[in-house]
Every structure is written in C-alpha cells, then in structure tokens.
Motif scaffolding. Structure first.
Motif, PDB file in Angstrom:
ATOM      1  N   ILE A  35      35.904  47.959  23.002  1.00  0.00           N
ATOM      2  CA  ILE A  35      34.463  47.944  22.780  1.00  0.00           C
ATOM      3  C   ILE A  35      34.153  48.815  21.571  1.00  0.00           C
ATOM      4  N   GLU A  36      33.534  48.213  20.573  1.00  0.00           N
ATOM      5  CA  GLU A  36      33.226  48.918  19.330  1.00  0.00           C
ATOM      6  C   GLU A  36      31.721  48.936  19.099  1.00  0.00           C
ATOM      7  N   GLY A  37      31.305  49.770  18.157  1.00  0.00           N
ATOM      8  CA  GLY A  37      29.894  49.878  17.817  1.00  0.00           C
ATOM      9  C   GLY A  37      29.573  51.261  17.309  1.00  0.00           C
ATOM     10  N   ASP A  38      28.444  51.399  16.638  1.00  0.00           N
ATOM     11  CA  ASP A  38      28.030  52.693  16.097  1.00  0.00           C
ATOM     12  C   ASP A  38      27.724  53.681  17.217  1.00  0.00           C
ATOM     13  N   ASN A  39      27.677  54.958  16.866  1.00  0.00           N
ATOM     14  CA  ASN A  39      27.293  55.978  17.833  1.00  0.00           C
ATOM     15  C   ASN A  39      25.880  55.710  18.359  1.00  0.00           C
ATOM     16  N   GLY A  40      25.713  55.872  19.665  1.00  0.00           N
ATOM     17  CA  GLY A  40      24.383  55.745  20.248  1.00  0.00           C
ATOM     18  C   GLY A  40      23.994  54.352  20.693  1.00  0.00           C
ATOM     19  N   VAL A  41      24.906  53.371  20.547  1.00  0.00           N
ATOM     20  CA  VAL A  41      24.538  52.004  20.932  1.00  0.00           C
ATOM     21  C   VAL A  41      24.792  51.725  22.418  1.00  0.00           C
ATOM     22  N   ILE A 192      40.879  55.562  17.442  1.00  0.00           N
ATOM     23  CA  ILE A 192      42.239  55.698  16.941  1.00  0.00           C
ATOM     24  C   ILE A 192      42.822  54.313  16.655  1.00  0.00           C
ATOM     25  N   ASP A 193      43.210  54.084  15.411  1.00  0.00           N
ATOM     26  CA  ASP A 193      43.641  52.758  14.968  1.00  0.00           C
ATOM     27  C   ASP A 193      44.814  52.216  15.767  1.00  0.00           C
ATOM     28  N   GLU A 194      45.762  53.097  16.145  1.00  0.00           N
ATOM     29  CA  GLU A 194      46.945  52.639  16.878  1.00  0.00           C
ATOM     30  C   GLU A 194      46.568  51.997  18.205  1.00  0.00           C
ATOM     31  N   PHE A 195      45.531  52.518  18.850  1.00  0.00           N
ATOM     32  CA  PHE A 195      45.077  51.946  20.111  1.00  0.00           C
ATOM     33  C   PHE A 195      44.260  50.677  19.868  1.00  0.00           C
ATOM     34  N   LYS A 196      43.514  50.646  18.792  1.00  0.00           N
ATOM     35  CA  LYS A 196      42.751  49.445  18.473  1.00  0.00           C
ATOM     36  C   LYS A 196      43.658  48.234  18.276  1.00  0.00           C
ATOM     37  N   LYS A 197      44.846  48.480  17.724  1.00  0.00           N
ATOM     38  CA  LYS A 197      45.760  47.385  17.387  1.00  0.00           C
ATOM     39  C   LYS A 197      46.274  46.647  18.616  1.00  0.00           C
ATOM     40  N   ILE A 198      46.294  47.294  19.774  1.00  0.00           N
ATOM     41  CA  ILE A 198      46.849  46.630  20.968  1.00  0.00           C
ATOM     42  C   ILE A 198      45.809  45.802  21.714  1.00  0.00           C
ATOM     43  N   ALA A 199      44.561  45.861  21.264  1.00  0.00           N
ATOM     44  CA  ALA A 199      43.503  45.098  21.937  1.00  0.00           C
ATOM     45  C   ALA A 199      43.775  43.603  21.826  1.00  0.00           C
ATOM     46  N   THR A 200      43.597  42.898  22.928  1.00  0.00           N
ATOM     47  CA  THR A 200      43.716  41.442  22.901  1.00  0.00           C
ATOM     48  C   THR A 200      42.362  40.784  22.646  1.00  0.00           C
ATOM     49  N   ARG A 201      41.289  41.578  22.788  1.00  0.00           N
ATOM     50  CA  ARG A 201      39.938  41.080  22.503  1.00  0.00           C
ATOM     51  C   ARG A 201      39.061  42.256  22.108  1.00  0.00           C
ATOM     52  N   ARG A 202      38.120  42.004  21.192  1.00  0.00           N
ATOM     53  CA  ARG A 202      37.189  43.048  20.764  1.00  0.00           C
ATOM     54  C   ARG A 202      35.770  42.530  20.871  1.00  0.00           C
ATOM     55  N   ILE A 203      34.870  43.429  21.267  1.00  0.00           N
ATOM     56  CA  ILE A 203      33.447  43.111  21.178  1.00  0.00           C
ATOM     57  C   ILE A 203      32.750  44.245  20.449  1.00  0.00           C
TER      58      ILE A 203
END
Length: 210
Positions: A35-41, A192-203
């Motif tokens: 789960i991604e997004g700017d701070n406070g969302v 942390i980019d290393e953890f982002k890379k293992i995601a199978t899906r992102r929102i």
C-alpha cells in the motif's frame, strides 16, 4: 486466488474529519500487497481498521464474515506496528512467554520462535531486560514474536527501518515463504525498496476531495 480480507465502503476519520471515504479493497491468499501513498492519506489508518485496532472491525470481512460480528477471527491476523509493543521490564524470554499465552499458542509457537531467535542471532539476550536492548535487537525480537504467531494474514506497518541489511534479507525471505508456500496474505506499508520489490500487487491511496 481466494479472497481472505475484504474492506467494503469503509469511511473513517478523526474528530469528524474523514481520512478514508467509501474505501474498498480485496486481499487474496498468497499475495503480498504493498500500500503506497503520500503521508497523511490514511495508509496506517487503513491497516489499523483491517486489524480492528480502529473502528472495531466495521466494514471489514475475513473469509466472508464481518469482523464486527466475529471478533474471534481477529486472532488470525498478525499486526506488526512501526513501534514495538514489548514490555521493557520483562526479559526477552519473559516477553516470549507472555505473548505465547496472550495469543493462546501451542507448542508449535515454541519451535517457530526458536527458529526466528536463532535466525536473527539474538538467542544470547534471552535473560536480558528488553529496556537494555538496542533498537535493532528490539525490532528483531518483536518481529520474531509476531511472525511466530499462528496467522492467516500478516499486516506490516513500517517495522523494518531499524534493521540491518542482513536481517532485512532474512525477513524478506520469510515473508515470501509465508505468502507463496503457506498461502498467507501479506499487507504492508514500507518505504524500503527491497521490501517493495517483493510485492505481487500494489495500490496507491490518494487523498480524496471533500
């Protein structure tokens, strides 16, 4: 893939100011959702609603059942916060025993926690008070405790920042194993980019327009 967690039309905020509005999400067994997004969302707010830390389980369904009405299902979610919930004036071993009883775990927990403690190289701290541990060692202990719990969903809210690279790699391997081999659902917020890379899906969550 089978849906494990569903969020339906979730609206939640603080002091009558909504952070999430009519939010919907499905999380399947065997996937690693970032789960991604700017701070406070509302990323952390969403995770805490999924774990019933906020909002009492309203609008969240686990295996098709409403968490609000089936609170016993919350035990299937292991929630790892950005700050640990360890007891400072208990030793490492006493914290382990406390959480085993709190989670109502059986002997399988003993084997898993032993594996993690040895994997992270912190077995020598077993009789040391948590307040005397470094932040990195505390984080290793906290992750070991929470990942040894019997869970179907693992929710991770920025718990990796104080870990060294080697420990991060070990955790990444374990997360991938839980999702891919044990068919668990993983939901995480991390920078942390290393953890982002293992995601199978992102929102990506964006702040809604009032």
């Amino acid at each position: 893939m089978e849906c494990l967690i569903e969020v339906r039309n979730l609206t939640f905020g603080y002091e009558d100011i909504p952070i999430l509005k009519n939010f919907n999400l499905k999380v399947n067994n065997g996937e690693i959702l970032l789960i991604e997004g700017d701070n406070g969302v509302g990323k952390t707010t969403l995770l805490k609603c999924i774990g019933a830390i906020l909002n009492g389980g309203k609008n969240v369904y686990f295996e098709g059942k409403h968490l609000l009405e089936h609170k016993d299902l919350i035990k299937n979610i292991s929630f790892v916060l950005s700050e640990d919930t360890l007891y400072e004036y208990l030793t490492v071993g006493e914290n382990i025993k406390f959480y085993k009883n709190l989670f109502n775990e059986n002997h399988n927990y003993d084997a898993k926690i032993k594996e993690y403690i040895e994997l992270f190289g912190i077995e020598q701290y077993y009789d040391v008070l948590v307040k005397n541990l470094s932040q990195g060692t505390r984080n290793k202990l906290y992750l070991a405790i929470m990942m040894s719990k019997n869970f179907k969903a693992l929710v991770l809210d920025e718990p990796f920042t104080a870990l060294d690279k080697m420990t991060q790699e070990k955790i990444i391997s374990k997360i991938k194993f839980e999702a891919m081999e044990n068919n668990k659902a993983v939901i995480m917020v991390t920078h942390i980019d290393e953890f982002k890379k293992i995601a199978t899906r992102r929102i990506n969550i964006t702040k809604f327009e009032c």
